[in-house]
Structure formats: structure tokens, C-alpha cells
Design a protein around this motif. Structure first.
Motif, PDB file in Angstrom:
ATOM      1  N   LYS A   1       0.659  -1.196   0.000  1.00  0.00           N
ATOM      2  CA  LYS A   1       0.041  -0.117   0.018  1.00  0.00           C
ATOM      3  C   LYS A   1       0.883   1.223  -0.098  1.00  0.00           C
ATOM      4  CE  LYS A   1      -4.239  -1.929   2.383  1.00  0.00           C
ATOM      5  NZ  LYS A   1      -5.249  -1.762   3.389  1.00  0.00           N
ATOM      6  N   GLU A   2       2.118   1.336   0.559  1.00  0.00           N
ATOM      7  CA  GLU A   2       2.868   2.513   0.883  1.00  0.00           C
ATOM      8  C   GLU A   2       3.960   2.642  -0.156  1.00  0.00           C
ATOM      9  OE1 GLU A   2       4.573   2.091   4.849  1.00  0.00           O
ATOM     10  OE2 GLU A   2       2.624   2.907   5.788  1.00  0.00           O
ATOM     11  N   LYS A   3       4.339   1.639  -1.105  1.00  0.00           N
ATOM     12  CA  LYS A   3       5.186   1.527  -1.816  1.00  0.00           C
ATOM     13  C   LYS A   3       4.863   1.940  -3.394  1.00  0.00           C
ATOM     14  CE  LYS A   3       8.478   0.211   1.091  1.00  0.00           C
ATOM     15  NZ  LYS A   3       9.767   1.539   1.296  1.00  0.00           N
ATOM     16  N   ASP A   4       5.466   2.313  -4.357  1.00  0.00           N
ATOM     17  CA  ASP A   4       5.087   2.550  -5.589  1.00  0.00           C
ATOM     18  C   ASP A   4       5.674   1.526  -6.481  1.00  0.00           C
ATOM     19  OD1 ASP A   4       3.668   4.811  -5.295  1.00  0.00           O
ATOM     20  OD2 ASP A   4       5.381   6.122  -5.034  1.00  0.00           O
ATOM     21  N   THR A   5       7.054   1.051  -6.146  1.00  0.00           N
ATOM     22  CA  THR A   5       7.671  -0.155  -6.730  1.00  0.00           C
ATOM     23  C   THR A   5       8.161  -1.283  -5.858  1.00  0.00           C
ATOM     24  OG1 THR A   5       8.520   1.663  -8.175  1.00  0.00           O
ATOM     25  CG2 THR A   5       9.629  -0.562  -8.010  1.00  0.00           C
ATOM     26  N   PHE A   6       7.758  -2.422  -6.435  1.00  0.00           N
ATOM     27  CA  PHE A   6       8.165  -3.664  -5.432  1.00  0.00           C
ATOM     28  C   PHE A   6       9.548  -3.840  -5.849  1.00  0.00           C
ATOM     29  CE2 PHE A   6       8.979  -8.153  -5.095  1.00  0.00           C
ATOM     30  CZ  PHE A   6       8.365  -8.430  -4.017  1.00  0.00           C
ATOM     31  N   ASP A   7      10.412  -4.399  -4.781  1.00  0.00           N
ATOM     32  CA  ASP A   7      11.878  -4.833  -4.660  1.00  0.00           C
ATOM     33  C   ASP A   7      11.891  -5.944  -3.846  1.00  0.00           C
ATOM     34  OD1 ASP A   7      14.839  -4.318  -5.665  1.00  0.00           O
ATOM     35  OD2 ASP A   7      14.706  -4.630  -3.707  1.00  0.00           O
ATOM     36  N   PHE A   8      12.288  -7.012  -4.495  1.00  0.00           N
ATOM     37  CA  PHE A   8      12.359  -8.226  -3.515  1.00  0.00           C
ATOM     38  C   PHE A   8      13.331  -8.352  -2.484  1.00  0.00           C
ATOM     39  CE2 PHE A   8      13.741 -12.690  -2.358  1.00  0.00           C
ATOM     40  CZ  PHE A   8      12.567 -13.181  -2.283  1.00  0.00           C
ATOM     41  N   GLU A   9      14.536  -7.504  -2.826  1.00  0.00           N
ATOM     42  CA  GLU A   9      15.433  -7.618  -1.696  1.00  0.00           C
ATOM     43  C   GLU A   9      14.832  -6.815  -0.395  1.00  0.00           C
ATOM     44  OE1 GLU A   9      18.269  -9.140  -1.461  1.00  0.00           O
ATOM     45  OE2 GLU A   9      17.886 -10.231  -3.378  1.00  0.00           O
ATOM     46  N   GLU A  10      14.436  -5.434  -0.826  1.00  0.00           N
ATOM     47  CA  GLU A  10      13.866  -4.716   0.088  1.00  0.00           C
ATOM     48  C   GLU A  10      12.708  -5.322   0.853  1.00  0.00           C
ATOM     49  OE1 GLU A  10      12.621  -0.007  -0.329  1.00  0.00           O
ATOM     50  OE2 GLU A  10      11.192  -1.302  -1.188  1.00  0.00           O
ATOM     51  N   PHE A  11      11.840  -5.944   0.114  1.00  0.00           N
ATOM     52  CA  PHE A  11      10.653  -6.764   0.614  1.00  0.00           C
ATOM     53  C   PHE A  11      11.285  -7.765   1.659  1.00  0.00           C
ATOM     54  CE2 PHE A  11       7.614  -9.991   0.530  1.00  0.00           C
ATOM     55  CZ  PHE A  11       6.256  -9.557   0.829  1.00  0.00           C
TER      56      PHE A  11
ATOM     57  N   GLU B   1      13.914  -7.905   3.394  1.00  0.00           N
ATOM     58  CA  GLU B   1      14.201  -7.132   4.505  1.00  0.00           C
ATOM     59  C   GLU B   1      13.284  -6.706   5.442  1.00  0.00           C
ATOM     60  OE1 GLU B   1      17.610  -3.685   5.895  1.00  0.00           O
ATOM     61  OE2 GLU B   1      17.654  -4.498   3.856  1.00  0.00           O
ATOM     62  N   GLU B   2      12.450  -5.779   4.789  1.00  0.00           N
ATOM     63  CA  GLU B   2      11.331  -5.172   5.551  1.00  0.00           C
ATOM     64  C   GLU B   2      10.192  -5.769   6.142  1.00  0.00           C
ATOM     65  OE1 GLU B   2      10.244  -1.507   3.573  1.00  0.00           O
ATOM     66  OE2 GLU B   2      12.225  -0.737   3.351  1.00  0.00           O
ATOM     67  N   VAL B   3       9.988  -6.667   5.357  1.00  0.00           N
ATOM     68  CA  VAL B   3       8.816  -7.738   5.588  1.00  0.00           C
ATOM     69  C   VAL B   3       8.870  -8.894   6.155  1.00  0.00           C
ATOM     70  CG1 VAL B   3       6.495  -8.650   4.584  1.00  0.00           C
ATOM     71  CG2 VAL B   3       7.286  -6.406   4.052  1.00  0.00           C
ATOM     72  N   ILE B   4       9.859  -9.781   5.447  1.00  0.00           N
ATOM     73  CA  ILE B   4       9.917 -11.093   5.866  1.00  0.00           C
ATOM     74  C   ILE B   4      10.831 -11.290   7.096  1.00  0.00           C
ATOM     75  CG2 ILE B   4      10.718 -13.574   5.128  1.00  0.00           C
ATOM     76  CD1 ILE B   4       9.825 -12.674   2.252  1.00  0.00           C
ATOM     77  N   GLY B   5      12.014 -10.475   6.687  1.00  0.00           N
ATOM     78  CA  GLY B   5      13.059 -10.384   8.043  1.00  0.00           C
ATOM     79  C   GLY B   5      13.636 -11.504   8.443  1.00  0.00           C
ATOM     80  N   ASN B   6      13.615 -12.762   7.456  1.00  0.00           N
ATOM     81  CA  ASN B   6      14.341 -13.944   7.951  1.00  0.00           C
ATOM     82  C   ASN B   6      15.205 -14.317   6.602  1.00  0.00           C
ATOM     83  OD1 ASN B   6      14.711 -16.910   8.110  1.00  0.00           O
ATOM     84  ND2 ASN B   6      14.529 -16.098  10.197  1.00  0.00           N
ATOM     85  N   GLU B   7      16.454 -14.522   6.559  1.00  0.00           N
ATOM     86  CA  GLU B   7      17.035 -15.375   5.395  1.00  0.00           C
ATOM     87  C   GLU B   7      16.533 -16.551   5.038  1.00  0.00           C
ATOM     88  OE1 GLU B   7      21.583 -15.758   3.500  1.00  0.00           O
ATOM     89  OE2 GLU B   7      21.299 -14.611   5.509  1.00  0.00           O
ATOM     90  N   THR B   8      16.357 -17.380   5.823  1.00  0.00           N
ATOM     91  CA  THR B   8      15.778 -18.698   5.548  1.00  0.00           C
ATOM     92  C   THR B   8      14.396 -18.571   4.937  1.00  0.00           C
ATOM     93  OG1 THR B   8      17.199 -19.568   7.229  1.00  0.00           O
ATOM     94  CG2 THR B   8      15.438 -20.977   6.217  1.00  0.00           C
ATOM     95  N   ALA B   9      13.612 -17.866   5.442  1.00  0.00           N
ATOM     96  CA  ALA B   9      12.219 -17.608   4.875  1.00  0.00           C
ATOM     97  C   ALA B   9      12.229 -17.007   3.507  1.00  0.00           C
ATOM     98  CB  ALA B   9      11.346 -16.875   5.976  1.00  0.00           C
ATOM     99  N   ALA B  10      12.913 -16.195   3.414  1.00  0.00           N
ATOM    100  CA  ALA B  10      12.993 -15.200   2.148  1.00  0.00           C
ATOM    101  C   ALA B  10      13.529 -16.099   1.082  1.00  0.00           C
ATOM    102  CB  ALA B  10      14.371 -13.931   2.447  1.00  0.00           C
ATOM    103  N   THR B  11      14.575 -16.984   1.211  1.00  0.00           N
ATOM    104  CA  THR B  11      15.058 -18.267   0.501  1.00  0.00           C
ATOM    105  C   THR B  11      14.035 -19.085   0.010  1.00  0.00           C
ATOM    106  OG1 THR B  11      17.340 -17.656   1.061  1.00  0.00           O
ATOM    107  CG2 THR B  11      16.747 -19.813  -0.085  1.00  0.00           C
ATOM    108  N   SER B  12      13.110 -19.479   1.000  1.00  0.00           N
ATOM    109  CA  SER B  12      12.196 -20.481   0.637  1.00  0.00           C
ATOM    110  C   SER B  12      11.058 -19.780  -0.098  1.00  0.00           C
ATOM    111  CB  SER B  12      11.559 -20.838   1.961  1.00  0.00           C
ATOM    112  OG  SER B  12      10.630 -21.748   1.836  1.00  0.00           O
ATOM    113  N   PHE B  13      10.736 -18.633   0.255  1.00  0.00           N
ATOM    114  CA  PHE B  13       9.708 -17.964  -0.649  1.00  0.00           C
ATOM    115  C   PHE B  13      10.272 -17.537  -2.113  1.00  0.00           C
ATOM    116  CE2 PHE B  13       7.660 -13.437  -1.731  1.00  0.00           C
ATOM    117  CZ  PHE B  13       6.449 -14.255  -1.930  1.00  0.00           C
TER     118      PHE B  13
END
Length: 353
Positions: A254-264, A266-278
Motif C-alpha cells: 500500500k505504501e510503496k510504488d515499486t516492488f523490490d524483492f530484496e527490500e521486501f 528485509e522489511e517484511v519477511i525479516g528472515n534469510e531462510t524464509a526469504a530463500t524459501s519464498f
């Protein structure tokens, strides 16, 4: 998405198709339908076009060989836009093709309406559009009218409810080389199996356009599935924490204009293992459905608005309570009461409203 306040129904032909596996046939009319009644024309415009006002997904006609000319509907539509004087003849060919693919025993017969509209707006631009519609569901209506000093009640069976379009598509005369812009509706045959896909897959042969709207929709759907199901493979995570992850993702979109996976990540998932799985889940989806979502794209506000209602933030506790979690996860604590032998939640707040 679709507006038609300045549109005009230029031509319409009506035919009927049955199910050939049920020994039913098709019936082709000899000539187009002539409509001189202005009220009837307005009712038909409402019946055919109003359901598309809230449709956002745009498709394209395709063929598995990448040769668009082998897509029957594309071939007919291209011919019709080039030679509108052959409208009725081509409408008959389209109806024959629909009959040929009606090869599942659960496919219902019904009337087929082939139409040609002028000045239909899609994505802010106005085009000519070919409409293909099918009515399968019939209803019974009561009619009450004066009779002497009282009233008489009559009924009409096998009538069509103009508020319920069963199947339809609009093919716009633009981007011919890409398979046109197509919007589609299919309100019947939503169960699994051939009967559910013949309109989009067998008859029209559609593939959804990979634009910002669909990229945003795909990411939100995939992340919801990831949090709801797949994340349990790697972590023990509570239901409030899952809701918090979903709330944070919706806030990001809702707040961003552009999606960036790395940013997402870090800011949302907040866990490297979970981010890799996603990330692996996204790659599997791209391979399975032959679509590229990408690591960066412009976020579609209409897609976010549409998906917002699917992101449930409700924590249901037995049949006694439903807790809506919209904000800070830290203000909700859970524990176990050994005396009662029950789990409990503690909520912190400043004022009651």
C-alpha cells in the motif's frame, strides 16, 4: 477497467449451441438480429457490458505453437475487424467452433450472442470490440398486471436474468500482433475439470497478460500461500505472527510504488531462510505456469485494493471470540493457564471505543 457510457451496439447475431456428447446440435440464425427498440438496446448493453466494469485482468489470445493464426477465435476476429460486412457469416463460424469444443458431458447448452460494439473504453482508450456471450442459466419470472378491478398473475419460463451473465468475453481491436486485449467472464462451471476450463482454455485459448496488475496480484497471492502453508515447513510460527506477516506485506504494497524483492525480504519477511524459501516458491510458480513475475515491478493500486479483502487478519478462538489484528503484534501476548488447562491471550490498549 471497462466503461461503456458512450458505446453503441452496432451488430448482433444470435445462435444456439448444444452439447454434442448429449446428441445436441447447434442452430444458426439466417440473419443478424435487428433491434429498433431503444429500451431493448439499453437492456442488452447492460446485460453484456455491465459485468465487465469491475474486471481488471486482461488476457491475450494465444496458441501453443506461438502461431496466432492457428487460434480459431483469433483467426475469425482478425477477419471480422478487417471485413465487418461479413459479421454474420463470421458469427456463424465462431458458433460452430464453440460447438466443436463443447465436448464435456457437463457443459450446458445455451444461446450464443455475437456482438460488435463501438467506442468501448479499456485502460483509458476507446476501441471497437467484438463480444461473444453465452447464456446457460434460465429462470422463471412472475408477471403481475391489471385485470378489470383486480390483478392477474402470469409467469414466463426459460427466461434470462439480465443481471446474471453466464459467460462472456470482449476482444478489443488493438494490439493485434500480440493477440488483442481480451477481458473474460465465466460465472458457471467453476468446479474442477474440463467443464470448468473449456470457455477460457479450449474455446478462446487465453493467457493472462503479464502486466503490473497481474504481477502484483501474483505476488500477493503467493505470499499469502507461503505464510499460510509453506512457512510451517521451516518454522514453528503462531497464528498471530502469521497475521502480522500478512499485515506487514499489505502495508508494504500500500505504501510503496515499486516492488523490490530484496527490500521486501528485509522489511517484511525479516528472515534469510524464509526469504530463500519464498524465492524458491516464486521460481516454481514461474516454471509451472510459464510466467515471469520478476524481482522488481511497478505496484498496481487496483490489484492491492482487490487483494486486501483476501488478506484476513482475524484470529478465531474456539467458537467464543474473533480477534482482529491490524496493528502492533507486540501488544498481543499469548500463554497457557495451567489451572484452567487453556490457552489465553493478553491484549494491551489505551482506550476502549
Amino acid at each position: 477497467m471497462i466503461t461503456y457510457f458512450e458505446s453503441l451496439l452496432e451488430q448482433i447475431s444470435v445462435h444456439r449451441v448444444g452439447n454434442k456428447l448429449q446428441d445436441e446440435y447447434f442452430t444458426l440464425s439466417d440473419s443478424p438480429l435487428k433491434i429498433n427498440d431503444e429500451l431493448l438496446q439499453n437492456l442488452l448493453m447492460q446485460y453484456f457490458l455491465k459485468p465487465f466494469e469491475k474486471v481488471n485482468e486482461v488476457y491475450r489470445l494465444i496458441h501453443s505453437t506461438d502461431d496466432l493464426e492457428l487460434n480459431e477465435v483469433y483467426h475469425f476476429v482478425k477477419q471480422l475487424f478487417a471485413q465487418p460486412d461479413k459479421f454474420h457469416e463470421i458469427s456463424q463460424q465462431i458458433t460452430r467452433h464453440l460447438f466443436d469444443v463443447s465436448s464435456h458431458p457437463k457443459i450446458k447448452g445455451g444461446e450464443v450472442y455475437i456482438t460488435l460494439f463501438r467506442d468501448v473504453q479499456i485502460e483509458g482508450e476507446v476501441f471497437q470490440a467484438l463480444g461473444i456471450f453465452k447464456s446457460e442459466t434460465k429462470e422463471t419470472y412472475l408477471r403481475v398486471y391489471p385485470d378489470g378491478d383486480g390483478f392477474t398473475v402470469a409467469y414466463e419460463q426459460e427466461a434470462i436474468n439480465i443481471q446474471k451473465l453466464d459467460k462472456g468475453c470482449l476482444i478489443f481491436d488493438t494490439e493485434e500482433d500480440k493477440g488483442y486485449k481480451v477481458v473474460v467472464i465465466d460465472q458457471t462451471n467453476k468446479s474442477a475439470g474440463e467443464a470448468a476450463v473449456y470457455w477460457k482454455d479450449d474455446f478462446l485459448k487465453l493467457k493472462i497478460r503479464n502486466d503490473d496488475f497481474n504481477q502484483t496480484t501474483n505476488y500477493l497471492n503467493l505470499y499469502k500461500d507461503f505464510v499460510s502453508e509453506k512457512i510451517d515447513d521451516d518454522f514453528e510460527i503462531s497464528k498471530p505472527d502469521k497475521i502480522d506477516l500478512l499485515n506487514r506485506s499489505m502495508k508494504y504494497f500500500k505504501e510503496k510504488d515499486t516492488f523490490d524483492f530484496e527490500e521486501f525480504s528485509e522489511e517484511v519477511i525479516g528472515n534469510e531462510t524464509a526469504a530463500t524459501s519464498f524465492k524458491e516458491m516464486i521460481q516454481n510458480y514461474e516454471t509451472e505456469f510459464d510466467v515471469e513475475i520478476g524481482d522488481s515491478f511497478e505496484i498496481s493500486a487496483p490489484a492491492v485494493k482487490k487483494q486486501n479483502s483476501n488478506y484476513k487478519s482475524v484470529l478465531k478462538l474456539d467458537k467464543n471470540f474473533s480477534v482482529y489484528i491490524h496493528g502492533d503484534r507486540k501488544l498481543l501476548e499469548n500463554d497457557f493457564d495451567e489451572d484452567k488447562g487453556m490457552n489465553y491471550y493478553k491484549l494491551y490498549y489505551k482506550e476502549e471505543k
